[in-house]
Design an enzyme around this catalytic site. Structure first.
Site, PDB file in Angstrom:
ATOM      1  N   ARG A   1       5.621 -10.796   4.490  1.00  0.00           N
ATOM      2  CA  ARG A   1       4.816  -9.487   4.747  1.00  0.00           C
ATOM      3  C   ARG A   1       4.022  -9.763   6.088  1.00  0.00           C
ATOM      4  O   ARG A   1       3.585 -10.849   6.361  1.00  0.00           O
ATOM      5  CB  ARG A   1       3.895  -9.254   3.547  1.00  0.00           C
ATOM      6  CG  ARG A   1       4.562  -8.973   2.309  1.00  0.00           C
ATOM      7  CD  ARG A   1       3.370  -8.508   1.247  1.00  0.00           C
ATOM      8  NE  ARG A   1       3.693  -8.241   0.014  1.00  0.00           N
ATOM      9  CZ  ARG A   1       4.053  -9.296  -0.954  1.00  0.00           C
ATOM     10  NH1 ARG A   1       3.679 -10.322  -0.894  1.00  0.00           N
ATOM     11  NH2 ARG A   1       4.484  -8.804  -2.217  1.00  0.00           N
TER      12      ARG A   1
ATOM     13  N   LYS B   1      -0.066 -11.051  -1.836  1.00  0.00           N
ATOM     14  CA  LYS B   1      -0.947  -9.873  -2.539  1.00  0.00           C
ATOM     15  C   LYS B   1      -1.676 -10.560  -3.803  1.00  0.00           C
ATOM     16  O   LYS B   1      -1.278 -11.483  -4.294  1.00  0.00           O
ATOM     17  CB  LYS B   1      -0.246  -9.045  -2.736  1.00  0.00           C
ATOM     18  CG  LYS B   1       0.516  -7.816  -1.906  1.00  0.00           C
ATOM     19  CD  LYS B   1       1.213  -6.766  -2.120  1.00  0.00           C
ATOM     20  CE  LYS B   1       1.288  -5.591  -1.279  1.00  0.00           C
ATOM     21  NZ  LYS B   1       2.028  -4.436  -1.947  1.00  0.00           N
TER      22      LYS B   1
ATOM     23  N   HIS C   1       7.162  -4.334   8.616  1.00  0.00           N
ATOM     24  CA  HIS C   1       7.805  -4.237   6.928  1.00  0.00           C
ATOM     25  C   HIS C   1       9.016  -3.990   6.852  1.00  0.00           C
ATOM     26  O   HIS C   1       9.967  -4.295   6.084  1.00  0.00           O
ATOM     27  CB  HIS C   1       6.885  -3.105   6.329  1.00  0.00           C
ATOM     28  CG  HIS C   1       7.090  -2.872   4.768  1.00  0.00           C
ATOM     29  ND1 HIS C   1       6.616  -4.035   4.227  1.00  0.00           N
ATOM     30  CD2 HIS C   1       7.734  -2.052   4.100  1.00  0.00           C
ATOM     31  CE1 HIS C   1       6.777  -3.800   2.615  1.00  0.00           C
ATOM     32  NE2 HIS C   1       7.439  -2.596   2.822  1.00  0.00           N
TER      33      HIS C   1
ATOM     34  N   ARG D   1      10.866  -6.928   6.849  1.00  0.00           N
ATOM     35  CA  ARG D   1      11.078  -7.576   5.610  1.00  0.00           C
ATOM     36  C   ARG D   1      12.289  -6.895   4.727  1.00  0.00           C
ATOM     37  O   ARG D   1      13.022  -7.836   4.240  1.00  0.00           O
ATOM     38  CB  ARG D   1       9.807  -7.336   4.995  1.00  0.00           C
ATOM     39  CG  ARG D   1       9.731  -7.841   3.634  1.00  0.00           C
ATOM     40  CD  ARG D   1       8.198  -7.753   3.167  1.00  0.00           C
ATOM     41  NE  ARG D   1       7.801  -7.755   1.650  1.00  0.00           N
ATOM     42  CZ  ARG D   1       7.631  -8.595   0.794  1.00  0.00           C
ATOM     43  NH1 ARG D   1       7.913  -9.944   1.459  1.00  0.00           N
ATOM     44  NH2 ARG D   1       7.588  -8.576  -0.405  1.00  0.00           N
TER      45      ARG D   1
ATOM     46  N   HIS E   1       7.268 -10.853  -5.355  1.00  0.00           N
ATOM     47  CA  HIS E   1       7.256  -9.769  -6.049  1.00  0.00           C
ATOM     48  C   HIS E   1       6.863 -10.185  -7.343  1.00  0.00           C
ATOM     49  O   HIS E   1       7.636 -10.850  -8.108  1.00  0.00           O
ATOM     50  CB  HIS E   1       8.500  -8.989  -6.055  1.00  0.00           C
ATOM     51  CG  HIS E   1       8.856  -7.979  -4.903  1.00  0.00           C
ATOM     52  ND1 HIS E   1      10.181  -7.908  -4.367  1.00  0.00           N
ATOM     53  CD2 HIS E   1       7.693  -7.902  -3.814  1.00  0.00           C
ATOM     54  CE1 HIS E   1       9.989  -7.334  -3.211  1.00  0.00           C
ATOM     55  NE2 HIS E   1       8.521  -7.121  -2.741  1.00  0.00           N
TER      56      HIS E   1
ATOM     57  N   TYR F   1      14.189  -3.201  -2.328  1.00  0.00           N
ATOM     58  CA  TYR F   1      14.486  -4.118  -1.104  1.00  0.00           C
ATOM     59  C   TYR F   1      16.111  -4.461  -0.702  1.00  0.00           C
ATOM     60  O   TYR F   1      16.419  -4.728   0.342  1.00  0.00           O
ATOM     61  CB  TYR F   1      13.652  -5.252  -0.815  1.00  0.00           C
ATOM     62  CG  TYR F   1      12.255  -4.904  -0.547  1.00  0.00           C
ATOM     63  CD1 TYR F   1      11.714  -5.472   0.578  1.00  0.00           C
ATOM     64  CD2 TYR F   1      11.614  -4.553  -1.650  1.00  0.00           C
ATOM     65  CE1 TYR F   1      10.360  -4.913   0.808  1.00  0.00           C
ATOM     66  CE2 TYR F   1      10.126  -4.271  -1.493  1.00  0.00           C
ATOM     67  CZ  TYR F   1       9.575  -4.514  -0.203  1.00  0.00           C
ATOM     68  OH  TYR F   1       8.353  -4.404  -0.121  1.00  0.00           O
TER      69      TYR F   1
END
Length: 318
Positions: A168, A190, A262, A265, A288, A297
């Site tokens: 990211r 995250k 992004h 990614r 994730h 993705y």
């Protein structure tokens, strides 16, 4: 107007970061959505000008005011966001999610509500968009478009990290010199969740070249721990990296529409998947929490699906 929040909203935002582990960026999005929602309700109740929403204070909003909020109020708010603010379905879906989370907290965690009016709140349906990413040939053209400028080695190394590791942009920005031990990269993702990924040859060589030929000569390089530095010796921002990607996109002649960090990614995940990476490994690499997110993705082209069917052994019996 200086924004002043009711204590109940502040308490919820603190809960998001300290207990739920949400990032400060996510917290700001929740704050914006709730503030807009409460201002809208006050404007409707007092018959105020909708165009002057930013001037409405919410500091005196009490739990008694919140207890009067109905499901219909929420749908009216979402309609206002669509018709008056031209919010997309995705933007309205985020606001709906914010309201559901806020009212769930008020009833479940604080026991301030007898009923949760957001329980039955439906999220606007988001139409499937054609994913934006580069195939192998486009990615190679993009890489070739990195200009031999003052920051060529830095930019080249960053692109290698994006395309090989699927980072990211916030993760790349936060990398420090001590994030790397031998060929292992420690990434803080995250919710401050940490994961480790292995650097391949492309990343190691590009990083070594950047450190040797560029970074050590940047002003402030000895005092700043950030791995990738700006010309002024400061940590790169998300906005700066987005501009770099945009410039490379133009210089390469690729001119891929809406190409962003992004999307790099997305490109990395898709190419890894097409070259044999299993979904669970990709889930770890991308950081994730759910494998269902990883599947978003990993785009498979129609022609590849058709080829799989053609290659089915039973097809030979036909």
């Amino acid at each position: 107007m200086k924004r002043e929040l009711p204590k109940i909203v502040t308490d919820f935002l603190v809960y998001l970061t300290t207990i739920r582990g949400k990032s400060l960026r996510t917290r700001k999005e929740y704050e914006y959505d709730i503030t807009l929602f409460l201002r809208f309700l006050i404007a409707v109740e007092k018959d105020l000008e909708i165009t002057k929403m930013d001037e409405i204070s919410i500091k005196d909003v009490t739990i008694d005011f919140i207890k009067e909020i109905s499901l219909e109020d929420m749908y009216l708010f979402l309609e206002y966001c669509e018709m008056q603010r031209s919010n997309s379905a995705a933007s309205r879906a985020r606001k709906a999610a914010t309201l559901k989370s806020f009212f769930k907290y008020l009833k479940g965690k604080r026991r301030l509500l007898d009923e949760n009016p957001a329980d039955e709140l439906e999220t606007p349906k988001i139409g499937k968009k054609k994913p934006i990413y580069m195939d192998q040939q486009e990615a190679e053209l993009f890489i070739a478009g990195i200009k031999k400028s003052n920051h060529y080695y830095r930019n080249y190394s960053m692109i290698m990290f994006f395309l090989n590791l699927g980072l990211r942009v916030s993760e790349l920005c936060s990398l420090n010199l001590n994030s790397i031990q031998d060929n292992i990269l420690r990434v803080v993702g995250k919710g401050d969740k940490e994961r480790t990924v292995f650097l391949n040859k492309a990343c190691i060589v590009s990083l070594h070249t950047y450190m040797e030929k560029e970074r050590q000569y940047i002003q402030g390089a000895t005092t700043n721990d950030a791995l990738f530095l700006s010309q002024k010796g400061t940590r790169l921002t998300r906005q700066t990296i987005a501009k770099i990607i945009k410039q490379i996109n133009q210089d390469s002649g690729l001119n891929k529409e809406k190409l962003s960090p992004h999307k790099l990614r997305h490109t990395s995940a898709t190419i890894m998947y097409k070259n044999g990476a299993d979904i669970r490994s990709l889930q770890h690499i991308l950081g994730h929490a759910s494998v269902s997110t990883t599947q978003i993705y990993t785009h498979v082209e129609d022609k590849e699906i058709r080829q799989v069917i053609e290659n089915n052994p039973f097809n030979l019996l036909g």
